[in-house]
Design an enzyme around this catalytic site. Structure first.
Site, PDB file in Angstrom:
ATOM      1  CG  HIS A 202      -2.126   1.883 -12.688  1.00  0.00           C
ATOM      2  ND1 HIS A 202      -1.332   1.194 -13.536  1.00  0.00           N
ATOM      3  CD2 HIS A 202      -1.511   3.058 -12.455  1.00  0.00           C
ATOM      4  CE1 HIS A 202      -0.268   1.924 -13.808  1.00  0.00           C
ATOM      5  NE2 HIS A 202      -0.342   3.060 -13.176  1.00  0.00           N
TER       6      HIS A 202
HETATM    7  N1  UDP Z   1       4.159  -2.360  -8.502  1.00  0.00           N
HETATM    8  C1  UDP Z   1       4.208  -2.772  -7.200  1.00  0.00           C
HETATM    9  N2  UDP Z   1       3.125  -3.401  -6.641  1.00  0.00           N
HETATM   10  C2  UDP Z   1       2.008  -3.682  -7.354  1.00  0.00           C
HETATM   11  C3  UDP Z   1       1.969  -3.258  -8.711  1.00  0.00           C
HETATM   12  C4  UDP Z   1       3.061  -2.591  -9.252  1.00  0.00           C
HETATM   13  O1  UDP Z   1       5.221  -2.572  -6.533  1.00  0.00           O
HETATM   14  O2  UDP Z   1       1.057  -4.250  -6.800  1.00  0.00           O
HETATM   15  C5  UDP Z   1       5.353  -1.674  -9.048  1.00  0.00           C
HETATM   16  C6  UDP Z   1       5.787  -2.168 -10.385  1.00  0.00           C
HETATM   17  O3  UDP Z   1       6.562  -3.315 -10.267  1.00  0.00           O
HETATM   18  C7  UDP Z   1       6.542  -0.990 -10.951  1.00  0.00           C
HETATM   19  C8  UDP Z   1       5.860   0.185 -10.325  1.00  0.00           C
HETATM   20  O4  UDP Z   1       5.054  -0.324  -9.270  1.00  0.00           O
HETATM   21  O5  UDP Z   1       7.882  -0.979 -10.555  1.00  0.00           O
HETATM   22  C9  UDP Z   1       5.062   0.827 -11.403  1.00  0.00           C
HETATM   23  O6  UDP Z   1       4.172   1.666 -10.900  1.00  0.00           O
HETATM   24  P1  UDP Z   1       2.755   1.863 -11.582  1.00  0.00           P
HETATM   25  O7  UDP Z   1       2.379   0.648 -12.339  1.00  0.00           O
HETATM   26  O8  UDP Z   1       1.860   2.313 -10.502  1.00  0.00           O
HETATM   27  O9  UDP Z   1       3.004   3.125 -12.526  1.00  0.00           O
HETATM   28  P2  UDP Z   1       3.589   3.322 -13.992  1.00  0.00           P
HETATM   29  O10 UDP Z   1       4.862   2.582 -14.117  1.00  0.00           O
HETATM   30  O11 UDP Z   1       2.564   2.886 -14.965  1.00  0.00           O
HETATM   31  O12 UDP Z   1       3.783   4.785 -14.075  1.00  0.00           O
END
Ligand code: UDP
Length: 369
Positions: A202
């Site tokens: 993403h």
């Molecule tokens: N996550 C979720 N559903 C999904 C994909 C990811 O709940 O379909 C969770 C994931 O397990 C993690 C969080 O969202 O705890 C991370 O968010 P994201 O990947 O959007 O952002 P980043 O961590 O890269 O900032």
């Protein structure tokens, strides 16, 4: 204390689940949601899945560009903070909500605590890296996950009011892991009958560049197993816009609730991701991770050899998919003991933090704020 916690994006919601519960035992917390992730599947669901308290304020910001979004948030957050008059503002991580929240707090001379401070990918083309640097340098209190983060901040001249607390995301993971395994819905349970790899993509650097997104997807063309792919709304929009068809082995799902994603992470053979949260969760679950980025701020998982950077290189991703995954003998506790929220609250209650709060209140009074 009266505290405003600012949230807006998925990883912030996850952490609030535990941090708010601990904070609210002894303090008043107002949750201000910027609306950064306004897609129903990506925010409302988290509040119910994780028992996150309803936001007290929802700014509903839904601007098209990141700059417009950040600007709109800044105005809305400043108004919300002026009304709430908190003793302290908490932001977390590296999102646009983190950046806007940090600026709004400091423009109003409010003490600012940054959870998950001191992280660096050393790639300033990533918007998240800029958000981290700004928030770290204007925060009054840094709440960092490990000693490496503390040392990184010290290297940038930030040496006071830095507290090593562990990772709240690990607290959350430990608390939901058992529940996550038990509650799998029939469709997800059926998918898990066969070995699979998990894929999440993403980050702007991957989704906004058609060549990179195409190169990543191409690596899964002759995948030897199913690839389960919960698709972020941004990614779904770009795949459609660029006309990229998913390979046959890829099973695309709507964004998942937190319990479902944790269940899928724990049982995956390997995880391919560009998410900061998912990289860490792969480590928590002791599942090998391949990171679809050129650099990561979670270098500790790479040093521990449970995580490897493969970028968007089709051949490197494909090789990772077809080879036996690395399984290092050691799995050291890199993210604390599961009590990060308790440690954060203790740091906020410390005499040093109380002094910061009193001094800021005196300054605001002197300036008629
Ligand atoms: N996550 C979720 N559903 C999904 C994909 C990811 O709940 O379909 C969770 C994931 O397990 C993690 C969080 O969202 O705890 C991370 O968010 P994201 O990947 O959007 O952002 P980043 O961590 O890269 O900032």
């Amino acid at each position: 204390m009266k505290i405003v916690s600012i949230v807006g994006a998925r990883p912030e919601f996850v952490q609030v689940a535990v941090l708010s519960r601990v904070l609210r035992r002894r303090h008043t917390e107002l949750l201000v949601h910027t609306g950064q992730h306004y897609d129903e599947r990506m925010s409302e669901r988290f509040f119910t899945d994780l028992g996150i308290p309803e936001p007290d304020v929802n700014l509903g910001v839904a601007a098209a560009s990141p700059s417009a979004q950040t600007g709109e948030m800044l105005g809305g957050l400043a108004d919300a903070l002026r009304r709430a008059r908190p003793d302290l503002v908490i932001v977390r991580g590296d999102t646009n909500s983190t950046l806007a929240g940090s600026l709004a707090a400091k423009q109003l001379l409010l003490p600012l605590a940054h959870v998950e401070g001191g992280m660096r990918s050393y790639d300033r083309t990533m918007p998240e890296e800029i958000n981290r640097i700004v928030s770290d340098h204007i925060a009054d209190i840094a709440l960092v996950t490990d000693d490496a983060a503390r040392r990184r901040l010290a290297g940038e001249g930030i040496t006071t009011n830095v507290h090593v607390c562990g990772d709240v995301m690990y607290d959350v993971f430990l608390q939901v892991r058992v529940r996550a395994r038990a509650q799998r819905e029939p469709r997800l349970r059926a998918l898990q009958q066969q070995p699979y790899d998990l894929l999440t993509v993403h980050r702007a650097e991957n989704t906004d560049d058609p060549a990179r997104l195409r190169a990543i997807m191409a690596a899964f063309t002759d995948a030897p197993r199913r690839i389960i792919f919960p698709v972020h709304p941004r990614t779904a929009a770009r795949l459609a816009e660029f006309g990229i068809r998913l390979p046959a082995a890829v099973v695309a799902l709507e964004p998942l609730g937190y319990l479902d994603i944790v269940a899928l992470e724990c049982a995956a053979r390997t995880i391919f991701t560009d998410s900061g949260g998912v990289q860490r969760e792969a480590y928590f679950a002791a599942v090998p991770c391949f990171t679809l980025r050129e650099a990561t701020e979670w270098t500790n998982t790479v040093e521990a050899r449970w995580n490897r950077l493969v970028g968007s290189d089709t051949a490197a991703i494909r090789a990772a998919l077809h080879a036996a995954p690395m399984r290092p003998a050691e799995h050291p506790p890199l993210f604390g003991e599961g009590d990060a929220a308790e440690r954060i609250v203790a740091a906020l209650e410390s005499p040093a933090t109380q002094r910061i709060i009193e001094e800021a209140a005196t300054t605001r009074r002197a300036r008629g704020r």
